[in-house]
Design an enzyme around this catalytic site. Sequence first.
Site, short mmCIF file in Angstrom:
data_model
loop_
_atom_site.label_atom_id
_atom_site.label_comp_id
_atom_site.label_asym_id
_atom_site.label_seq_id
_atom_site.Cartn_x
_atom_site.Cartn_y
_atom_site.Cartn_z
N ARG A 38 0.64 -1.06 -0.04
CA ARG A 38 -0.17 -0.18 -0.21
C ARG A 38 0.69 1.31 -0.01
O ARG A 38 0.52 2.38 0.49
CB ARG A 38 -1.11 0.06 1.15
CG ARG A 38 -2.02 -1.02 1.01
CD ARG A 38 -3.07 -1.21 2.45
NE ARG A 38 -3.91 -2.11 2.07
CZ ARG A 38 -4.63 -2.52 3.12
NH1 ARG A 38 -4.52 -2.14 4.33
NH2 ARG A 38 -5.62 -3.42 3.00
N ARG A 42 -2.47 5.91 -0.14
CA ARG A 42 -2.81 6.03 1.32
C ARG A 42 -2.45 7.24 1.89
O ARG A 42 -3.06 8.12 2.22
CB ARG A 42 -1.98 4.66 1.80
CG ARG A 42 -2.69 3.26 1.02
CD ARG A 42 -4.03 2.95 1.71
NE ARG A 42 -3.71 2.52 3.10
CZ ARG A 42 -4.77 1.84 3.59
NH1 ARG A 42 -5.91 1.66 2.94
NH2 ARG A 42 -4.74 1.46 4.86
N ARG A 51 -5.95 12.10 -6.93
CA ARG A 51 -7.10 11.34 -7.10
C ARG A 51 -8.26 12.11 -6.57
O ARG A 51 -9.30 11.64 -6.43
CB ARG A 51 -7.19 10.21 -5.94
CG ARG A 51 -7.08 8.72 -6.84
CD ARG A 51 -7.09 7.53 -5.80
NE ARG A 51 -8.90 7.75 -5.61
CZ ARG A 51 -9.32 7.12 -4.78
NH1 ARG A 51 -8.59 6.59 -3.64
NH2 ARG A 51 -10.59 7.14 -4.36
N ASP A 87 -6.51 -2.55 -7.33
CA ASP A 87 -7.23 -3.18 -6.39
C ASP A 87 -7.70 -4.54 -6.50
O ASP A 87 -7.72 -4.83 -7.59
CB ASP A 87 -8.90 -2.32 -6.04
CG ASP A 87 -9.33 -2.68 -4.79
OD1 ASP A 87 -8.95 -2.08 -3.46
OD2 ASP A 87 -9.94 -3.69 -4.59
N TYR A 162 -15.43 -11.80 -0.50
CA TYR A 162 -15.92 -10.35 -0.61
C TYR A 162 -17.20 -10.99 -1.57
O TYR A 162 -18.46 -10.52 -1.39
CB TYR A 162 -15.14 -9.70 -1.54
CG TYR A 162 -14.06 -8.85 -0.55
CD1 TYR A 162 -14.54 -7.92 0.28
CD2 TYR A 162 -12.82 -8.99 -0.93
CE1 TYR A 162 -13.69 -7.23 1.09
CE2 TYR A 162 -11.96 -8.03 -0.07
CZ TYR A 162 -12.34 -7.32 0.67
OH TYR A 162 -11.55 -6.64 1.69
#
Length: 355
Positions: A38, A42, A51, A87, A162
Amino acid sequence: MSANQSPVGQQQTATYDSAFMKAARREPVPHTPVWFMRQAGRSLPEYHKAREGIGMLDSCTRPELVAEITLQPVRRHGVDAAVYFSDIVVPLKAIGIDLDIKPGVGPVVEKPIRTRADLDRLRDLTPEDVSYVTEAIGLLTAELGSTPLIGFAGAPFTLASYLIEGGPSRTYENAKAIMYGDPELWADILDRLADITAVFLKVQIEAGASAVQLFDSWAGALAPADYRRSVLPASAKVLKAVEGYGVPRIHFGVGTGELLQLMGEAGADVVGVDYRVALDEAARRVGPGKALQGNLDPTVLFAPTEAVEAKTDEVLEAAKGLEGHIFNLGHGVMPSTDPDSLTRLVEYVHTRTAR
């Protein structure tokens, strides 16, 4: 072809003698290589600026934005490898699964997959579905030169969790209910996900990624016997599918101290270790023939510099007898981490381990 042989492809050849690649192949290194899970995003203010106003999944489909975010920590921290900004649910979105990444929650699936009829929704992934990945990696390898790029994907169990739960879970009751109650359906779900994941990794490698990491983020929720019987075959299928490319394959999970040997058996060249198990003990559990990656507790970075260095020394001391060691955190960079603490950590490890 093993990770010890010269990898195929011009882009990978440029990175072959880097400290990261040497450590992954368990060869002597000029210093212990460092990268952070990461690291792309972050904690970096430049990431949030880049972003601004763009959703996570939308960000992952914009090649120039992906390249910029991936490069940011390389420029700022001087890490020994870049990790592709994406992701784990990107390939699921690409095949038409109705999902979104909700801030503060994570991936949320509109219609969970829980029956055999739902299997049809897990269609094959094609390179054309993720053409933006190929484009982004082309931009990156041109910029990175001799710095390796790590591609990644979510492992079948974590993706299944998920999809079946409909989002993040602490208990995985729906996923485990299928795993225990309908093992044939469970095996078919994971097998489909293994094929999708393998294609996603192949696209990244063929575009120029020098290594790949398979994240089984939630595998720590499993007992070893259940992992061996119900999860390992699918992860092994993914790792086997990319073996022929000759790039190092890293396998990482959270809370997987009891599974380290099995995760190595799945076919990894490098086994990622979270912060709960010391690296010398992890090496005993994994056995010979594997490099290890890890494993400073990410929360240590919130302590004063002297404490960070002391805990880093503990990790490096535990790693002294390893066949190969890539320094990393025992999980991902936390969002509120001071970026300067990461920069200092990279410099400290490089200085302390200079050969």
